[in-house]
Design an enzyme around this catalytic site. Structure first.
Site, PDB file in Angstrom:
ATOM      1  N   SER A 107      -6.952  -5.858  -6.019  1.00  0.00           N
ATOM      2  CA  SER A 107      -8.104  -6.458  -5.327  1.00  0.00           C
ATOM      3  C   SER A 107      -9.350  -6.413  -6.214  1.00  0.00           C
ATOM      4  O   SER A 107      -9.407  -5.662  -7.203  1.00  0.00           O
ATOM      5  CB  SER A 107      -8.384  -5.704  -4.023  1.00  0.00           C
ATOM      6  N   GLY A 153       0.197   5.559  -4.249  1.00  0.00           N
ATOM      7  CA  GLY A 153      -0.401   6.856  -4.586  1.00  0.00           C
ATOM      8  C   GLY A 153       0.172   7.969  -3.721  1.00  0.00           C
ATOM      9  O   GLY A 153       0.535   9.041  -4.223  1.00  0.00           O
ATOM     10  N   GLU A 205       0.583 -13.619  11.990  1.00  0.00           N
ATOM     11  CA  GLU A 205       1.009 -12.406  12.696  1.00  0.00           C
ATOM     12  C   GLU A 205       0.871 -11.220  11.745  1.00  0.00           C
ATOM     13  O   GLU A 205       1.141 -11.352  10.545  1.00  0.00           O
ATOM     14  CB  GLU A 205       2.473 -12.535  13.141  1.00  0.00           C
ATOM     15  N   LEU A 219      -7.063  -5.245   6.988  1.00  0.00           N
ATOM     16  CA  LEU A 219      -6.738  -6.339   6.063  1.00  0.00           C
ATOM     17  C   LEU A 219      -7.246  -6.082   4.651  1.00  0.00           C
ATOM     18  O   LEU A 219      -6.785  -6.728   3.699  1.00  0.00           O
ATOM     19  CB  LEU A 219      -7.319  -7.667   6.565  1.00  0.00           C
ATOM     20  N   SER A 220      -8.223  -5.188   4.511  1.00  0.00           N
ATOM     21  CA  SER A 220      -8.736  -4.844   3.175  1.00  0.00           C
ATOM     22  C   SER A 220      -9.067  -6.074   2.320  1.00  0.00           C
ATOM     23  O   SER A 220      -8.671  -6.164   1.157  1.00  0.00           O
ATOM     24  CB  SER A 220      -7.732  -3.951   2.433  1.00  0.00           C
ATOM     25  N   ASN A 256     -10.452  -3.002  -6.444  1.00  0.00           N
ATOM     26  CA  ASN A 256      -9.645  -2.091  -7.276  1.00  0.00           C
ATOM     27  C   ASN A 256     -10.219  -1.925  -8.692  1.00  0.00           C
ATOM     28  O   ASN A 256      -9.894  -0.961  -9.386  1.00  0.00           O
ATOM     29  CB  ASN A 256      -8.189  -2.573  -7.384  1.00  0.00           C
ATOM     30  N   ASP A 312       0.839  -1.209   0.000  1.00  0.00           N
ATOM     31  CA  ASP A 312       0.000   0.000   0.000  1.00  0.00           C
ATOM     32  C   ASP A 312       0.867   1.251   0.000  1.00  0.00           C
ATOM     33  O   ASP A 312       1.971   1.243   0.557  1.00  0.00           O
ATOM     34  CB  ASP A 312      -0.903  -0.035   1.245  1.00  0.00           C
ATOM     35  N   GLY A 313       0.337   2.317  -0.595  1.00  0.00           N
ATOM     36  CA  GLY A 313       0.998   3.620  -0.488  1.00  0.00           C
ATOM     37  C   GLY A 313       1.651   4.127  -1.763  1.00  0.00           C
ATOM     38  O   GLY A 313       2.333   5.154  -1.737  1.00  0.00           O
ATOM     39  N   ARG A 329     -11.579   1.500  -9.463  1.00  0.00           N
ATOM     40  CA  ARG A 329     -10.752   2.715  -9.617  1.00  0.00           C
ATOM     41  C   ARG A 329     -10.964   3.290 -11.027  1.00  0.00           C
ATOM     42  O   ARG A 329     -11.486   2.601 -11.905  1.00  0.00           O
ATOM     43  CB  ARG A 329      -9.275   2.353  -9.392  1.00  0.00           C
TER      44      ARG A 329
HETATM   45  C1  FPP Z   1      -1.982   0.223  -3.296  1.00  0.00           C
HETATM   46  O1  FPP Z   1      -1.487   1.545  -3.288  1.00  0.00           O
HETATM   47  C2  FPP Z   1      -1.420  -0.489  -4.414  1.00  0.00           C
HETATM   48  C3  FPP Z   1      -2.146  -1.070  -5.406  1.00  0.00           C
HETATM   49  C4  FPP Z   1      -3.615  -1.011  -5.453  1.00  0.00           C
HETATM   50  C5  FPP Z   1      -1.506  -1.751  -6.530  1.00  0.00           C
HETATM   51  C6  FPP Z   1      -0.264  -2.523  -6.221  1.00  0.00           C
HETATM   52  C7  FPP Z   1       0.549  -2.553  -7.460  1.00  0.00           C
HETATM   53  C8  FPP Z   1       1.899  -2.558  -7.516  1.00  0.00           C
HETATM   54  C9  FPP Z   1       2.729  -2.639  -6.324  1.00  0.00           C
HETATM   55  C10 FPP Z   1       2.631  -2.445  -8.811  1.00  0.00           C
HETATM   56  C11 FPP Z   1       2.288  -3.452  -9.834  1.00  0.00           C
HETATM   57  C12 FPP Z   1       2.419  -4.849  -9.373  1.00  0.00           C
HETATM   58  C13 FPP Z   1       3.019  -5.831 -10.057  1.00  0.00           C
HETATM   59  C14 FPP Z   1       3.006  -7.201  -9.534  1.00  0.00           C
HETATM   60  C15 FPP Z   1       3.739  -5.588 -11.316  1.00  0.00           C
HETATM   61  P1  FPP Z   1      -2.518   2.739  -3.469  1.00  0.00           P
HETATM   62  O2  FPP Z   1      -2.642   3.039  -4.917  1.00  0.00           O
HETATM   63  O3  FPP Z   1      -3.828   2.413  -2.818  1.00  0.00           O
HETATM   64  O4  FPP Z   1      -1.782   3.878  -2.692  1.00  0.00           O
HETATM   65  P2  FPP Z   1      -2.455   5.046  -1.832  1.00  0.00           P
HETATM   66  O5  FPP Z   1      -3.250   4.397  -0.737  1.00  0.00           O
HETATM   67  O6  FPP Z   1      -1.286   5.798  -1.293  1.00  0.00           O
HETATM   68  O7  FPP Z   1      -3.304   5.840  -2.775  1.00  0.00           O
END
Ligand code: FPP
Length: 255
Positions: A73, A31, A215, A203-204, A76, A28-29, A79
């Site tokens: 997810s 963005g 854990e 846990l989303s 997602n 996460d994070g 989005r």
């Molecule tokens: C959550 O951060 C992240 C995601 C929804 C996507 C995860 C994707 C990657 C790590 C990159 C692509 C993966 C692969 C396997 C190539 P967020 O967008 O919710 O961040 P925020 O909460 O700060 O907005």
């Protein structure tokens, strides 16, 4: 440092001690990482993909048997279209660029989730790499894609209900082991540790069934900044925990 030296550099090593067999990460994070730098969310995800590469190699080199990453997810899908398309393109490119590393390092790739919703080109690449890496033994890298824990449990219940309706299973015969056999993770070791980045304490909808006795370790670090040293800190935190599985401390510690 010359490129050859970089390639030959030894992988960062955990201090000696027990290593969790199955680690799952809520990445996460991306963005917020991008926003903090005046970049677009898409750039944050691209940087997140780089962290996926680093942590996969680090886990493999440090003896973790199974690494499960929450990459996309079910929720997602809601989005903005541009972000969903970008994440699918990143995934498509990742499966091409990382193919050799995955195969050369004995990693088995596995995808968890409702994969039929993914674009056909991504699904084809995933399926091909799953097949080509199927006999690899060093580590299982599972990508949770179009995944939801509640959806996984509902699908397991539906599959069992169909068997009950067909007279193949008696309702009283339904037990934890039967549900477990319908989970995407049925061939993976039990989940030991869930790491969540970016400080959020939830846990989303990730691995809800499997999380029962895992854990939880939350770090404030945003996913694109998550490197080997933060990963090792999370494992050190895990090592300090006493896992009791419902028993007392005295029972766990023994006579
Ligand atoms: C959550 O951060 C992240 C995601 C929804 C996507 C995860 C994707 C990657 C790590 C990159 C692509 C993966 C692969 C396997 C190539 P967020 O967008 O919710 O961040 P925020 O909460 O700060 O907005």
């Amino acid at each position: 440092m010359a490129l050859e030296d970089l390639q030959a550099a030894p992988a960062p090593r955990l201090a000696p001690g027990p290593v969790p067999r199955h680690v799952a990460i809520i990445m996460d994070g991306n963005g917020r990482w991008a926003k903090n730098r005046g970049l677009s969310r898409l750039q944050g995800h691209a940087e997140g993909a780089k962290a996926v590469r680093t942590i996969t190699t680090t886990a493999r080199e440090n003896g973790i048997a199974a690494l499960t990453l929450y990459a996309f997810s079910m929720q997602n899908w809601q989005r903005p279209d541009e972000e969903v398309d970008h994440l699918m393109t990143l995934l498509f490119d990742y499966l091409d660029m990382e193919r050799a590393t995955i195969l050369d390092n004995g990693i088995r790739l596995k995808a968890l989730g409702q994969l039929e919703r993914l674009p056909g080109n991504v699904r084809d690449r995933l399926r091909r790499l799953e097949q080509d890496s199927a006999s690899n033994k060093a580590m299982v890298l599972s990508l949770a894609l179009s995944y939801g824990g509640r959806e996984e449990i509902v699908a397991a219940c539906q599959a069992i209900a169909r068997r009950v309706a067909a007279g193949e299973v008696a309702p009283g015969a339904i037990d934890e082991a039967m549900l477990e056999a319908f989970m995407f993770t049925k061939d993976l070791p039990p989940l030991d540790l869930i790491v969540r980045t970016s400080g959020e304490m939830r846990l989303s909808n990730f691995l809800l069934w499997q999380a029962a006795y895992a854990e939880l370790v939350v770090t404030d670090v945003l996913w694109p900044d998550f490197g080997p040293s933060t990963f090792f800190d999370c494992i050190e935190t895990y090592r300090r925990r006493e896992r009791r599985f419902g028993l007392t401390g005295a029972q766990v510690q023994g006579p």
